[in-house]
Motif scaffolding. Structure first.
Motif, PDB file in Angstrom:
ATOM      1  N   MET A   1       0.835  -1.203   0.000  1.00 39.45           N
ATOM      2  CA  MET A   1       0.000   0.000   0.000  1.00 39.45           C
ATOM      3  C   MET A   1       0.870   1.253   0.000  1.00 39.45           C
ATOM      4  O   MET A   1       0.621   2.197  -0.760  1.00 39.45           O
ATOM      5  CB  MET A   1      -0.921  -0.021   1.229  1.00 39.45           C
ATOM      6  N   ILE A   2       1.878   1.271   0.843  1.00 37.47           N
ATOM      7  CA  ILE A   2       2.780   2.425   0.914  1.00 37.47           C
ATOM      8  C   ILE A   2       3.483   2.621  -0.424  1.00 37.47           C
ATOM      9  O   ILE A   2       3.564   3.738  -0.942  1.00 37.47           O
ATOM     10  CB  ILE A   2       3.798   2.252   2.064  1.00 37.47           C
ATOM     11  N   GLU A   3       3.993   1.538  -0.984  1.00 37.05           N
ATOM     12  CA  GLU A   3       4.708   1.654  -2.251  1.00 37.05           C
ATOM     13  C   GLU A   3       3.780   2.113  -3.379  1.00 37.05           C
ATOM     14  O   GLU A   3       4.185   2.901  -4.233  1.00 37.05           O
ATOM     15  CB  GLU A   3       5.414   0.348  -2.582  1.00 37.05           C
ATOM     16  N   SER A   4       2.548   1.663  -3.379  1.00 34.91           N
ATOM     17  CA  SER A   4       1.594   2.090  -4.393  1.00 34.91           C
ATOM     18  C   SER A   4       1.208   3.557  -4.190  1.00 34.91           C
ATOM     19  O   SER A   4       1.168   4.340  -5.139  1.00 34.91           O
ATOM     20  CB  SER A   4       0.345   1.208  -4.338  1.00 34.91           C
ATOM     21  N   TYR A   5       0.935   3.925  -2.946  1.00 34.35           N
ATOM     22  CA  TYR A   5       0.511   5.296  -2.648  1.00 34.35           C
ATOM     23  C   TYR A   5       1.620   6.281  -2.985  1.00 34.35           C
ATOM     24  O   TYR A   5       1.366   7.362  -3.524  1.00 34.35           O
ATOM     25  CB  TYR A   5       0.126   5.409  -1.170  1.00 34.35           C
ATOM     26  N   LEU A   6       2.855   5.913  -2.660  1.00 29.47           N
ATOM     27  CA  LEU A   6       3.994   6.806  -2.886  1.00 29.47           C
ATOM     28  C   LEU A   6       4.707   6.511  -4.204  1.00 29.47           C
ATOM     29  O   LEU A   6       5.884   6.825  -4.366  1.00 29.47           O
ATOM     30  CB  LEU A   6       4.974   6.705  -1.708  1.00 29.47           C
ATOM     31  N   SER A   7       3.999   5.951  -5.159  1.00 28.84           N
ATOM     32  CA  SER A   7       4.603   5.616  -6.452  1.00 28.84           C
ATOM     33  C   SER A   7       4.581   6.810  -7.400  1.00 28.84           C
ATOM     34  O   SER A   7       3.766   7.734  -7.255  1.00 28.84           O
ATOM     35  CB  SER A   7       3.841   4.455  -7.095  1.00 28.84           C
ATOM     36  N   SER A   8       5.455   6.767  -8.373  1.00 30.07           N
ATOM     37  CA  SER A   8       5.464   7.815  -9.401  1.00 30.07           C
ATOM     38  C   SER A   8       4.175   7.749 -10.223  1.00 30.07           C
ATOM     39  O   SER A   8       3.686   8.781 -10.690  1.00 30.07           O
ATOM     40  CB  SER A   8       6.698   7.691 -10.287  1.00 30.07           C
ATOM     41  N   GLU A   9       3.604   6.549 -10.370  1.00 32.36           N
ATOM     42  CA  GLU A   9       2.341   6.418 -11.111  1.00 32.36           C
ATOM     43  C   GLU A   9       1.213   7.167 -10.399  1.00 32.36           C
ATOM     44  O   GLU A   9       0.425   7.856 -11.052  1.00 32.36           O
ATOM     45  CB  GLU A   9       1.952   4.941 -11.283  1.00 32.36           C
ATOM     46  N   HIS A  10       1.126   7.023  -9.086  1.00 31.30           N
ATOM     47  CA  HIS A  10       0.091   7.724  -8.335  1.00 31.30           C
ATOM     48  C   HIS A  10       0.310   9.233  -8.409  1.00 31.30           C
ATOM     49  O   HIS A  10      -0.635   9.994  -8.612  1.00 31.30           O
ATOM     50  CB  HIS A  10       0.069   7.243  -6.883  1.00 31.30           C
ATOM     51  N   LEU A  11       1.560   9.651  -8.286  1.00 30.58           N
ATOM     52  CA  LEU A  11       1.866  11.079  -8.370  1.00 30.58           C
ATOM     53  C   LEU A  11       1.480  11.634  -9.734  1.00 30.58           C
ATOM     54  O   LEU A  11       0.943  12.736  -9.833  1.00 30.58           O
ATOM     55  CB  LEU A  11       3.352  11.325  -8.103  1.00 30.58           C
ATOM     56  N   GLY A  12       1.714  10.877 -10.783  1.00 28.37           N
ATOM     57  CA  GLY A  12       1.413  11.343 -12.132  1.00 28.37           C
ATOM     58  C   GLY A  12      -0.042  11.232 -12.539  1.00 28.37           C
ATOM     59  O   GLY A  12      -0.460  11.809 -13.540  1.00 28.37           O
ATOM     60  N   ASP A  13      -0.841  10.531 -11.760  1.00 26.16           N
ATOM     61  CA  ASP A  13      -2.252  10.324 -12.091  1.00 26.16           C
ATOM     62  C   ASP A  13      -3.100  11.412 -11.443  1.00 26.16           C
ATOM     63  O   ASP A  13      -3.806  11.177 -10.466  1.00 26.16           O
ATOM     64  CB  ASP A  13      -2.696   8.938 -11.616  1.00 26.16           C
ATOM     65  N   LEU A  14      -3.035  12.600 -12.002  1.00 24.45           N
ATOM     66  CA  LEU A  14      -3.743  13.739 -11.421  1.00 24.45           C
ATOM     67  C   LEU A  14      -5.239  13.471 -11.297  1.00 24.45           C
ATOM     68  O   LEU A  14      -5.853  13.777 -10.284  1.00 24.45           O
ATOM     69  CB  LEU A  14      -3.492  14.993 -12.260  1.00 24.45           C
ATOM     70  N   ASP A  15      -5.832  12.875 -12.323  1.00 24.21           N
ATOM     71  CA  ASP A  15      -7.272  12.602 -12.277  1.00 24.21           C
ATOM     72  C   ASP A  15      -7.628  11.592 -11.199  1.00 24.21           C
ATOM     73  O   ASP A  15      -8.681  11.668 -10.591  1.00 24.21           O
ATOM     74  CB  ASP A  15      -7.759  12.064 -13.620  1.00 24.21           C
TER      75      ASP A  15
ATOM     76  N   THR B   1       3.332  10.821   6.695  1.00 25.23           N
ATOM     77  CA  THR B   1       4.464  10.723   5.768  1.00 25.23           C
ATOM     78  C   THR B   1       3.981  10.484   4.340  1.00 25.23           C
ATOM     79  O   THR B   1       4.461  11.125   3.400  1.00 25.23           O
ATOM     80  CB  THR B   1       5.423   9.595   6.203  1.00 25.23           C
ATOM     81  N   CYS B   2       3.037   9.566   4.175  1.00 30.70           N
ATOM     82  CA  CYS B   2       2.530   9.262   2.836  1.00 30.70           C
ATOM     83  C   CYS B   2       1.820  10.460   2.207  1.00 30.70           C
ATOM     84  O   CYS B   2       2.141  10.878   1.091  1.00 30.70           O
ATOM     85  CB  CYS B   2       1.579   8.069   2.889  1.00 30.70           C
ATOM     86  N   VAL B   3       0.865  11.012   2.932  1.00 21.66           N
ATOM     87  CA  VAL B   3       0.089  12.126   2.381  1.00 21.66           C
ATOM     88  C   VAL B   3       0.968  13.366   2.241  1.00 21.66           C
ATOM     89  O   VAL B   3       1.001  13.998   1.183  1.00 21.66           O
ATOM     90  CB  VAL B   3      -1.157  12.417   3.246  1.00 21.66           C
ATOM     91  N   GLY B   4       1.691  13.707   3.292  1.00 19.58           N
ATOM     92  CA  GLY B   4       2.530  14.903   3.250  1.00 19.58           C
ATOM     93  C   GLY B   4       3.600  14.823   2.185  1.00 19.58           C
ATOM     94  O   GLY B   4       3.866  15.797   1.465  1.00 19.58           O
ATOM     95  N   GLY B   5       4.209  13.658   2.043  1.00 21.02           N
ATOM     96  CA  GLY B   5       5.229  13.488   1.013  1.00 21.02           C
ATOM     97  C   GLY B   5       4.664  13.690  -0.377  1.00 21.02           C
ATOM     98  O   GLY B   5       5.272  14.348  -1.227  1.00 21.02           O
TER      99      GLY B   5
END
Length: 194
Positions: free
Chosen positions: A92-106, A160-164
Motif C-alpha cells: 500500500m505504501i509503495e503504491s501510494y507513494l509511487s510515481s504512477e500515483h503522483l502522475g495520475d492527477l485525475d 508521511t505518505c500524504v505529506g510526502g
C-alpha cells in the motif's frame, strides 16, 4: 416516462466521478456546476435532482474515492484492508507513494489533491476527507508488522505518505519532486520496519 432508479443511480455516480476528477485537476472553486454537468454529458438542470448544491457534491466526490478509485489502487497493489498483513501495508505504501500515483492527477487521492480546498470547506466535506484519513490510519494500525503501539506509528505513516505526496505534487522542480517522493517512501517503509 420517468427514468428508472438504476438510471438515476448511474447518472449520480457519473456526476460524482466527473466532479472528483475536475476537482482534482483544478480545485473546488475553479470548477462550476455547469462545467461538471457538461463534462458528464448532462444539463445543469439535472444537477439539482441529485444534489442540493455544489458543496454536497464536493463531499460525495471526496467520499467516493475510498470505494471507487482508491479501491482500484488497493486492488492493483494487492491490498485487502480486511485481510492485510505487514507485506500488504508495504505494498500500500509503495503504491501510494509511487510515481504512477503522483502522475495520475485525475485519479489521485483527495488527501493529496485537495488539502487546501478541504481545509476551507464545510464540515461535511472535511468529514469525508477525515474518513479517508481514518481509513488509511486504520489499515496501517491494524495490519502493521508490530501490533504494539500501532496508533502512533499509523498516524506517522499516514502523515508521511500524504505529506510526502502533497509536497511532491506541489513543487515545480521534477527532480526535487522525485527526491521528496522517494524519501517519503523510504521513511514510511523504515517506520513500518521493512
Amino acid at each position: 416516462m420517468p427514468y428508472s432508479a438504476i438510471h438515476k443511480a448511474e447518472t449520480r455516480k457519473r456526476i460524482i466521478e466527473t466532479a472528483r476528477i475536475l476537482f482534482n485537476r483544478e480545485g473546488f472553486s475553479e470548477v462550476s456546476i455547469d462545467r461538471i454537468m457538461d463534462e458528464a454529458g448532462l444539463t445543469r438542470g439535472g444537477f439539482y435532482n441529485h444534489f442540493p448544491n455544489k458543496d454536497a457534491l464536493y463531499a460525495e466526490a471526496v467520499a467516493s474515492f475510498l470505494n471507487g478509485r482508491g479501491k482500484a489502487w488497493r486492488d492493483a497493489a494487492g491490498v485487502d484492508p480486511q485481510n492485510a498483513d505487514a507485506t500488504s501495508v508495504r505494498d500500500m505504501i509503495e503504491s501510494y507513494l509511487s510515481s504512477e500515483h503522483l502522475g495520475d492527477l485525475d485519479g489521485q487521492c483527495p488527501m493529496i489533491a485537495l488539502p487546501s480546498d478541504t481545509a476551507r470547506a464545510s464540515d461535511k466535506v472535511r468529514g469525508a476527507y477525515t474518513d479517508l484519513l481514518r481509513a488509511m490510519v486504520w489499515l496501517f494500525e491494524h495490519n502493521g508488522a508490530d501490533k504494539g503501539a500501532q496508533r502512533q506509528k499509523a498516524l506517522s505513516l499516514a502523515a508521511t505518505c500524504v505529506g510526502g505526496m502533497v509536497l511532491a505534487r506541489t513543487v515545480g522542480d521534477t527532480a526535487l519532486s522525485e527526491e521528496i517522493r522517494t524519501a517519503a517512501r523510504a521513511s514510511a517503509l523504515e517506520t513500518l520496519g521493512l
